[in-house]
Design a protein around this motif. Structure first.
Motif, PDB file in Angstrom:
ATOM      1  N   VAL A  64       0.837  -1.200   0.000  1.00  0.00           N
ATOM      2  CA  VAL A  64       0.000   0.000   0.000  1.00  0.00           C
ATOM      3  C   VAL A  64       0.870   1.246   0.000  1.00  0.00           C
ATOM      4  N   LEU A  65       1.916   1.248   0.824  1.00  0.00           N
ATOM      5  CA  LEU A  65       2.824   2.389   0.892  1.00  0.00           C
ATOM      6  C   LEU A  65       3.505   2.623  -0.457  1.00  0.00           C
ATOM      7  N   LEU A  66       3.956   1.558  -1.096  1.00  0.00           N
ATOM      8  CA  LEU A  66       4.615   1.685  -2.395  1.00  0.00           C
ATOM      9  C   LEU A  66       3.657   2.204  -3.458  1.00  0.00           C
ATOM     10  N   ALA A  67       2.406   1.731  -3.431  1.00  0.00           N
ATOM     11  CA  ALA A  67       1.422   2.199  -4.407  1.00  0.00           C
ATOM     12  C   ALA A  67       1.154   3.689  -4.243  1.00  0.00           C
ATOM     13  N   MET A  68       1.188   4.173  -3.006  1.00  0.00           N
ATOM     14  CA  MET A  68       1.013   5.610  -2.761  1.00  0.00           C
ATOM     15  C   MET A  68       2.267   6.378  -3.199  1.00  0.00           C
ATOM     16  N   MET A  69       3.449   5.859  -2.886  1.00  0.00           N
ATOM     17  CA  MET A  69       4.697   6.531  -3.251  1.00  0.00           C
ATOM     18  C   MET A  69       4.839   6.672  -4.764  1.00  0.00           C
ATOM     19  N   ALA A  70       4.306   5.704  -5.517  1.00  0.00           N
ATOM     20  CA  ALA A  70       4.417   5.745  -6.970  1.00  0.00           C
ATOM     21  C   ALA A  70       3.689   6.944  -7.558  1.00  0.00           C
ATOM     22  N   SER A  85      -4.452   8.847  -3.027  1.00  0.00           N
ATOM     23  CA  SER A  85      -5.585   7.935  -2.863  1.00  0.00           C
ATOM     24  C   SER A  85      -5.312   6.578  -3.502  1.00  0.00           C
ATOM     25  N   LEU A  86      -6.060   5.601  -3.025  1.00  0.00           N
ATOM     26  CA  LEU A  86      -5.998   4.242  -3.544  1.00  0.00           C
ATOM     27  C   LEU A  86      -7.416   3.682  -3.489  1.00  0.00           C
ATOM     28  N   SER A  87      -7.886   3.114  -4.590  1.00  0.00           N
ATOM     29  CA  SER A  87      -9.248   2.583  -4.622  1.00  0.00           C
ATOM     30  C   SER A  87      -9.343   1.265  -3.861  1.00  0.00           C
ATOM     31  N   PHE A  88     -10.538   0.952  -3.407  1.00  0.00           N
ATOM     32  CA  PHE A  88     -10.765  -0.322  -2.735  1.00  0.00           C
ATOM     33  C   PHE A  88     -10.397  -1.483  -3.663  1.00  0.00           C
ATOM     34  N   ALA A  89     -10.722  -1.329  -4.953  1.00  0.00           N
ATOM     35  CA  ALA A  89     -10.446  -2.400  -5.912  1.00  0.00           C
ATOM     36  C   ALA A  89      -8.944  -2.655  -6.021  1.00  0.00           C
ATOM     37  N   ASP A  90      -8.149  -1.562  -6.067  1.00  0.00           N
ATOM     38  CA  ASP A  90      -6.696  -1.715  -6.138  1.00  0.00           C
ATOM     39  C   ASP A  90      -6.156  -2.327  -4.854  1.00  0.00           C
ATOM     40  N   PHE A  91      -6.728  -1.925  -3.722  1.00  0.00           N
ATOM     41  CA  PHE A  91      -6.320  -2.523  -2.445  1.00  0.00           C
ATOM     42  C   PHE A  91      -6.592  -4.023  -2.468  1.00  0.00           C
ATOM     43  N   GLN A 139       0.942  11.127   7.839  1.00  0.00           N
ATOM     44  CA  GLN A 139       0.353  12.044   8.807  1.00  0.00           C
ATOM     45  C   GLN A 139      -0.906  11.414   9.399  1.00  0.00           C
ATOM     46  N   ARG A 140      -1.322  11.933  10.536  1.00  0.00           N
ATOM     47  CA  ARG A 140      -2.594  11.518  11.125  1.00  0.00           C
ATOM     48  C   ARG A 140      -3.742  12.016  10.251  1.00  0.00           C
ATOM     49  N   GLY A 141      -4.829  11.252  10.273  1.00  0.00           N
ATOM     50  CA  GLY A 141      -6.008  11.702   9.554  1.00  0.00           C
ATOM     51  C   GLY A 141      -6.282  10.954   8.268  1.00  0.00           C
ATOM     52  N   SER A 142      -5.693   9.778   8.076  1.00  0.00           N
ATOM     53  CA  SER A 142      -6.012   8.968   6.899  1.00  0.00           C
ATOM     54  C   SER A 142      -7.492   8.613   6.926  1.00  0.00           C
ATOM     55  N   THR A 143      -8.107   8.516   5.752  1.00  0.00           N
ATOM     56  CA  THR A 143      -9.547   8.243   5.683  1.00  0.00           C
ATOM     57  C   THR A 143      -9.833   7.048   4.778  1.00  0.00           C
ATOM     58  N   VAL A 144     -10.934   6.377   5.080  1.00  0.00           N
ATOM     59  CA  VAL A 144     -11.465   5.280   4.266  1.00  0.00           C
ATOM     60  C   VAL A 144     -12.933   5.591   4.022  1.00  0.00           C
ATOM     61  N   ASN A 145     -13.323   5.774   2.759  1.00  0.00           N
ATOM     62  CA  ASN A 145     -14.689   6.154   2.425  1.00  0.00           C
ATOM     63  C   ASN A 145     -15.370   4.988   1.715  1.00  0.00           C
ATOM     64  N   ASP A 146     -16.394   4.406   2.364  1.00  0.00           N
ATOM     65  CA  ASP A 146     -17.049   3.242   1.778  1.00  0.00           C
ATOM     66  C   ASP A 146     -18.116   3.609   0.759  1.00  0.00           C
ATOM     67  N   ASP A 148     -17.444   6.242  -1.950  1.00  0.00           N
ATOM     68  CA  ASP A 148     -16.690   6.318  -3.212  1.00  0.00           C
ATOM     69  C   ASP A 148     -15.559   5.292  -3.267  1.00  0.00           C
ATOM     70  N   LYS A 149     -15.449   4.501  -2.179  1.00  0.00           N
ATOM     71  CA  LYS A 149     -14.505   3.377  -2.124  1.00  0.00           C
ATOM     72  C   LYS A 149     -13.072   3.823  -2.411  1.00  0.00           C
ATOM     73  N   GLN A 150     -12.614   4.780  -1.600  1.00  0.00           N
ATOM     74  CA  GLN A 150     -11.267   5.312  -1.737  1.00  0.00           C
ATOM     75  C   GLN A 150     -10.580   5.377  -0.375  1.00  0.00           C
ATOM     76  N   ILE A 151      -9.274   5.057  -0.386  1.00  0.00           N
ATOM     77  CA  ILE A 151      -8.403   5.286   0.767  1.00  0.00           C
ATOM     78  C   ILE A 151      -7.634   6.563   0.480  1.00  0.00           C
ATOM     79  N   ARG A 152      -7.538   7.465   1.469  1.00  0.00           N
ATOM     80  CA  ARG A 152      -6.819   8.723   1.253  1.00  0.00           C
ATOM     81  C   ARG A 152      -5.842   8.951   2.398  1.00  0.00           C
ATOM     82  N   VAL A 153      -4.603   9.281   2.050  1.00  0.00           N
ATOM     83  CA  VAL A 153      -3.563   9.502   3.054  1.00  0.00           C
ATOM     84  C   VAL A 153      -2.740  10.725   2.669  1.00  0.00           C
ATOM     85  N   ARG A 154      -2.000  11.240   3.638  1.00  0.00           N
ATOM     86  CA  ARG A 154      -1.005  12.286   3.396  1.00  0.00           C
ATOM     87  C   ARG A 154       0.314  11.825   3.997  1.00  0.00           C
ATOM     88  N   PHE A 155       1.405  12.065   3.271  1.00  0.00           N
ATOM     89  CA  PHE A 155       2.711  11.658   3.774  1.00  0.00           C
ATOM     90  C   PHE A 155       3.212  12.634   4.835  1.00  0.00           C
TER      91      PHE A 155
END
Length: 503
Positions: A64-70, A85-91, A139-146, A148-155
């Motif tokens: 997951v970390l590598l997919a975000m770094m890319a 962001s990363l989609s649920f499907a990609d996860f 960073q704190r505050g990563s989100t998972v939205n069921d 739009d099925k997206q994971i969102r993070v900030r480095f």
């Protein structure tokens, strides 16, 4: 050196070499130039982040970390407020999990939270070399939205300078190589290897800090391996330090499986079995490198203390096979409908698959891709019927036997290999004719190979394939396989089924 080369591999700057003594780089004449695959999924990391920090991440969190770094543009000024962001499907594809399972969302949330909680010690580059600071990836505050099925993070802002606008002392690689690996140690191993290399440029360093061309002295030192490592580059690693780099002790151990490698695989045999061999197989099959290793011990000592690591970049022709492998993996990751609970395959296809089990191999098999032959062997050996019962180690060895056999059948690059392919096909067809399938053969071969592995008798994939080839006609293999099946609930090969105690 082209602009593309500069993007793929950065220069290693020796910190101990004064500016006035810097040497002009030159193309290395003895080494095969690195082949750069066309890909937009490139990750760039500072070598300080790779080499001077000690961290370990579970396989899925690493992916997951590598997919975000890319998604980070290494040329842009890093923006700490940018959301990745990363989609649920990609996860789901990265995790290999069933998206229809009702526990899927909780599993996803647990993974993201665990990754956000991860931290590690790093040497402060702004200090005098004696100050360490704690870093976290996100960073704190990563989100998972069921919805739009997206994971969102900030480095973490303090991590970003290690990932973008790097002028020197950095490493870049195709993230797709790592996302297909099954071992988190293979992922770390690959980037560690690259970080100590200068690609096809020779800066004249002979101080052991970077990979150096294999010389005649090295070939004389390892005469048994001379033919194998000729044309490679090498670097010597302390085994204990390498273990710590791959897996440092956690501050608070949450699970037994999070033991560091120095404790988990304290002896070299276990370290080789569970880390080195898997890393070697995955790097050689899935990346742009050929990787070999030779352990050594100091005269008079009983333990292996050092590892000579050898690498060579693959040629354009060799990379064609790597690309085919990844294309096959991508096709397999496409979303599939949920299967019926009481059937391993759709009923309409069952008769077709049943007919494959006792059908001999035709001569067409020599022209197949080994991945296709591997899938055929899965059906012919009926291994899926026993997947839930087999111990993980036994299943891994059984799968290895099928891979080695598939390669034997499809590698016809010279007369010797063609003869081996014909011999292998003829032997398998005899077994199918006499037994009706390859089930007993596979179980017997897996037991034989597992015994050899526990005795430390297995080596490189090429050597192991030869072991399989030499044992195909062994008359003891079929009885051994039948014995494995008879003792399936008593022997250590099969796991105990505790589901009978479920309410």
């Amino acid at each position: 050196m082209t602009e593309k080369d500069k993007i793929i591999k950065g220069e290693y700057i020796d910190p101990d070499t004064p500016a006035t003594e810097e040497k002009k780089p030159r193309k290395s004449k003895s080494l095969v130039p690195k082949y750069n695959p066309a890909s937009e999924s490139i990750i760039t990391k500072s070598n300080d982040l790779i080499q001077k920090t000690k961290y370990a991440l579970p396989k899925l969190e690493q992916k997951v970390l590598l997919a975000m770094m890319a998604q980070i543009n290494p040329k842009e000024v890093p923006d700490a407020d940018r959301i990745y962001s990363l989609s649920f499907a990609d996860f789901g594809r990265l995790a290999g999990v069933n998206m229809h399972d009702n526990t899927y969302l909780e599993y996803l949330k647990d993974t993201v939270k665990s990754l956000e909680d991860r931290s590690f010690w790093s040497l402060d580059p702004a200090s005098d070399g004696h100050q360490y600071k704690v870093l976290s990836w996100l960073q704190r505050g990563s989100t998972v939205n069921d919805r739009d099925k997206q994971i969102r993070v900030r480095f973490n802002p303090e991590i970003l300078p290690y990932l973008s606008q790097l002028k020197s002392n950095y490493t870049s690689y195709n993230v797709e190589y790592l996302l297909t690996m099954n071992s988190t140690y293979s992922m770390r191993f690959y980037e560690i290897l690259l970080s100590y290399d200068n690609g096809d440029m020779d800066y004249g360093y002979t101080n052991g800090l970077v990979f150096q061309p294999v010389t005649q002295d090295i070939l004389d030192m390892f005469p048994d391996y001379a033919k194998l490592i000729r044309g490679f580059k090498y670097k010597v690693f302390d085994i204990q330090e390498l273990k710590e780099q791959l897996s440092p002790p956690p501050e608070k151990r949450r699970k037994d499986k999070e033991k560091p490698l120095t404790e988990k695989y304290s002896n070299f045999h276990d370290f080789e079995r569970y880390v080195l061999l898997k890393a070697k197989d995955e790097i050689n099959e899935m990346t742009d490198l050929w990787f070999e290793y030779i352990p050594v011990r100091v005269r008079g000592g009983r333990k292996y203390e050092r590892l000579y690591l050898f690498i060579r970049y693959k040629t354009a022709k060799e990379m064609d096979e790597v690309r085919r492998f990844h294309e096959y993996k991508v096709r397999r990751r496409e979303e599939l409908p949920r299967r019926a609970k009481n059937s391993k395959v759709p009923i309409t296809d069952q008769s077709k698959l049943d007919s494959m089990i006792d059908t001999p191999f035709s001569e067409d098999v020599y022209g197949y891709h080994y991945g296709k032959v591997h899938r055929i062997l899965i059906f012919k050996t009926r291994i899926r019927e026993y997947r839930e019962q087999l111990d993980e180690d036994f299943f891994d060895v059984a799968n290895g036997v099928m891979i080695y056999t598939a390669r034997l059948l499809t590698n016809t690059s010279n007369e010797k290999k063609k003869r081996m392919a014909v011999d292998t096909r003829d032997a398998l067809n005899r077994i199918i004719e006499e037994q009706g399938d390859l089930r007993f053969w596979l179980l017997g071969m897996a037991r034989m190979m597992l015994t050899k592995q526990e005795q430390g008798q297995l080596k490189s994939p090429q050597y192991n394939a030869t072991v399989v080839y030499n044992a195909i006609d062994d008359m003891s293999i079929i009885p051994l396989g039948k014995q494995e099946l008879r003792t399936m609930e008593m022997g250590p090969v099969f796991k105990t089924d505790l589901s009978v105690f479920d309410e």
